[in-house]
Design a protein around this motif. Structure first.
Motif, short mmCIF file in Angstrom:
data_model
loop_
_atom_site.label_atom_id
_atom_site.label_comp_id
_atom_site.label_asym_id
_atom_site.label_seq_id
_atom_site.Cartn_x
_atom_site.Cartn_y
_atom_site.Cartn_z
N LEU A 11 -11.96 -21.97 -7.71
CA LEU A 11 -12.57 -21.15 -6.66
C LEU A 11 -11.52 -20.70 -5.65
O LEU A 11 -11.69 -19.72 -4.96
CB LEU A 11 -13.67 -21.94 -5.94
N HIS A 12 -10.47 -21.49 -5.59
CA HIS A 12 -9.38 -21.24 -4.64
C HIS A 12 -8.26 -22.18 -5.05
O HIS A 12 -8.49 -23.13 -5.81
CB HIS A 12 -9.88 -21.53 -3.21
N ASP A 13 -7.04 -21.96 -4.54
CA ASP A 13 -5.92 -22.84 -4.89
C ASP A 13 -6.25 -24.31 -4.70
O ASP A 13 -5.81 -25.17 -5.44
CB ASP A 13 -4.69 -22.51 -4.03
N GLU A 14 -7.05 -24.59 -3.68
CA GLU A 14 -7.32 -25.98 -3.33
C GLU A 14 -8.76 -26.40 -3.66
O GLU A 14 -9.20 -27.46 -3.24
CB GLU A 14 -7.06 -26.21 -1.84
N VAL A 15 -9.48 -25.55 -4.37
CA VAL A 15 -10.89 -25.81 -4.66
C VAL A 15 -11.16 -25.59 -6.15
O VAL A 15 -10.91 -24.50 -6.67
CB VAL A 15 -11.82 -24.89 -3.85
N LYS A 16 -11.66 -26.61 -6.82
CA LYS A 16 -11.86 -26.49 -8.26
C LYS A 16 -13.19 -27.11 -8.67
O LYS A 16 -13.59 -28.15 -8.13
CB LYS A 16 -10.71 -27.20 -8.98
N GLN A 111 -21.17 -26.14 -2.60
CA GLN A 111 -20.21 -25.33 -1.84
C GLN A 111 -20.54 -25.40 -0.35
O GLN A 111 -19.64 -25.44 0.48
CB GLN A 111 -20.24 -23.89 -2.33
N TRP A 116 -14.54 -26.73 3.16
CA TRP A 116 -13.28 -26.01 3.16
C TRP A 116 -13.45 -24.76 4.00
O TRP A 116 -14.57 -24.29 4.22
CB TRP A 116 -12.78 -25.71 1.75
N GLU A 120 -12.11 -19.23 2.77
CA GLU A 120 -11.90 -19.60 1.38
C GLU A 120 -13.22 -19.61 0.64
O GLU A 120 -13.32 -19.26 -0.53
CB GLU A 120 -11.20 -20.95 1.30
N LYS A 121 -14.28 -20.06 1.30
CA LYS A 121 -15.60 -20.03 0.66
C LYS A 121 -15.97 -18.60 0.32
O LYS A 121 -16.51 -18.31 -0.74
CB LYS A 121 -16.66 -20.61 1.58
N GLY A 123 -14.01 -16.28 -0.42
CA GLY A 123 -13.20 -15.86 -1.57
C GLY A 123 -13.76 -16.35 -2.89
O GLY A 123 -13.37 -15.88 -3.94
N ALA A 124 -14.68 -17.32 -2.81
CA ALA A 124 -15.20 -17.89 -4.05
C ALA A 124 -16.39 -17.12 -4.58
O ALA A 124 -16.89 -17.40 -5.64
CB ALA A 124 -15.62 -19.34 -3.80
#
Lengths: 125, 146
Positions: A11-16, A111, A116, A120-121, A123-124
Motif C-alpha cells: 500500500l506504501h513503502d512502509e505499509v503492506k 486501514q 499511518w 499515505e492512507k 495513497g493506498a
C-alpha cells in the motif's frame, strides 16, 4: 515448493498487506514468519494480515502474528488482522489477542485502525 | 496403545513431522462429525488435537536423541455426542507438575506456549500423563453442547 500461498499487496513503502491462503500451523507457519520478517527488515512498519482465506489457525500461527505485531510496535508502527471466519476468530478470542492484534472484519476497518499518516492512507486508494 | 481397538475407535500413526498435521486434523474432524459434534465443536477439536501433536513434534524428540523416525499415535473414539482423543508419543517425556501455570498475558507477549492453554479452553477434559524418559500421553474429551 511453497507450503502456503501468501498474496502480498504494497500500500506504501512502509505499509503492506499479507493474505495467506489455506492453513497456518507448524508446517506452513514458518513460511509466513519468513515473509513477515523480510518485510520488517526492509522497513515495513504497518502490517495488515488479511485472514479472509485462512481456513485454520492455531497457536503457531498466532505466535507468528504476535511476534510481527511486537516488531511493528518497536518501530512505532502497528499491525491489524482482518478475520471473519468463526473458527479463526475463536482462536484470537480465547487467546485474549483480539484487541492486542486489532482484529477487525474488513480491510477498510484495518486501514482505519492503523495510524499511518493520512497522506499515505490516501495513497493506498 | 497396543491394546485391541473397540468398534468405535480408530488409531493413526503419524511420522513426527508437521507436514502430516493437516492429515491428522482431517481424520479427527471426520471422527468428531461421526460423534455428532457440531461444526464449532469439530473446529475446537481440530485445534486441540493439532496443538497436542505439535507439542509432541516440537518437544518429544530432541534432535540429539537421533531416533530414526519417531512417531506419534492418535487414537480417537467416537460415541454418540462425545469424542475421546489420545495423542501419545514415545519421546523423552517430562514432569507435568513442572508445566508452568499459564499467565495468558505473559504467554502472548512471549509469542508461544499457548498450546496447552488452548487445549484446556477448547476441550471439556484434558489429562496429561508423562514422566521423564517414558513418553507423553494427552487424553482429551469433547462433548456435544446441550
Amino acid at each position: 515448493m511453497n507450503r502456503v500461498n501468501i498474496q502480498k499487496t504494497v500500500l506504501h513503502d512502509e505499509v503492506k498487506v499479507f493474505a495467506p491462503v489455506g492453513e497456518l500451523d507448524a508446517y506452513t507457519g514458518p513460511e509466513l514468519r519468513e515473509e513477515l520478517t523480510t518485510a520488517l527488515d526492509e522497513g515495513v512498519r504497518w502490517l495488515v494480515l488479511d485472514m479472509a482465506r485462512v481456513e485454520y489457525i492455531d497457536s503457531v500461527g498466532l505466535g507468528i502474528i504476535v511476534g510481527a505485531a511486537k516488531r511493528t510496535a518497536e518501530r512505532a508502527g502497528n499491525l491489524a488482522v482482518v478475520a471473519s471466519r468463526p473458527n479463526v476468530l475463536r482462536v484470537f478470542e480465547i487467546s485474549g489477542t483480539r484487541e492486542l492484534l486489532n482484529v477487525v472484519a474488513t480491510l477498510e476497518e484495518a486501514q482505519a485502525r492503523l495510524s499511518w499518516p493520512e497522506a499515505e492512507k490516501g495513497g493506498a486508494q | 496403545m497396543s491394546a485391541p481397538l473397540d468398534r468405535d475407535t480408530i488409531e493413526i500413526t503419524s511420522p513426527c513431522e508437521p507436514r502430516f498435521l493437516s492429515v491428522v486434523r482431517l481424520t479427527v474432524a471426520g471422527m468428531a462429525a461421526r460423534a455428532g459434534l457440531g461444526v464449532a465443536e469439530v473446529d475446537d477439536v481440530k485445534v486441540a488435537v493439532s496443538e497436542a501433536c505439535t507439542n509432541a513434534m516440537e518437544h518429544a524428540y530432541p534432535p540429539a536423541e537421533g531416533k530414526a523416525c519417531p512417531v506419534i499415535r492418535v487414537r480417537m473414539t467416537a460415541r454418540e455426542g462425545e469424542l475421546r482423543v489420545e495423542v501419545e508419543d514415545e519421546g523423552g517425556g517430562f514432569d507435568p507438575k513442572r508445566l508452568p501455570k499459564v499467565d495468558l498475558e505473559q504467554r502472548v507477549q512471549e509469542e508461544g506456549g499457548l498450546g496447552v492453554y488452548l487445549m484446556h479452553q477448547l476441550m471439556d477434559e484434558v489429562k496429561i500423563e508423562s514422566a521423564p524418559g517414558s513418553g507423553t500421553k494427552i487424553s482429551m474429551v469433547k462433548r456435544l453442547a446441550r
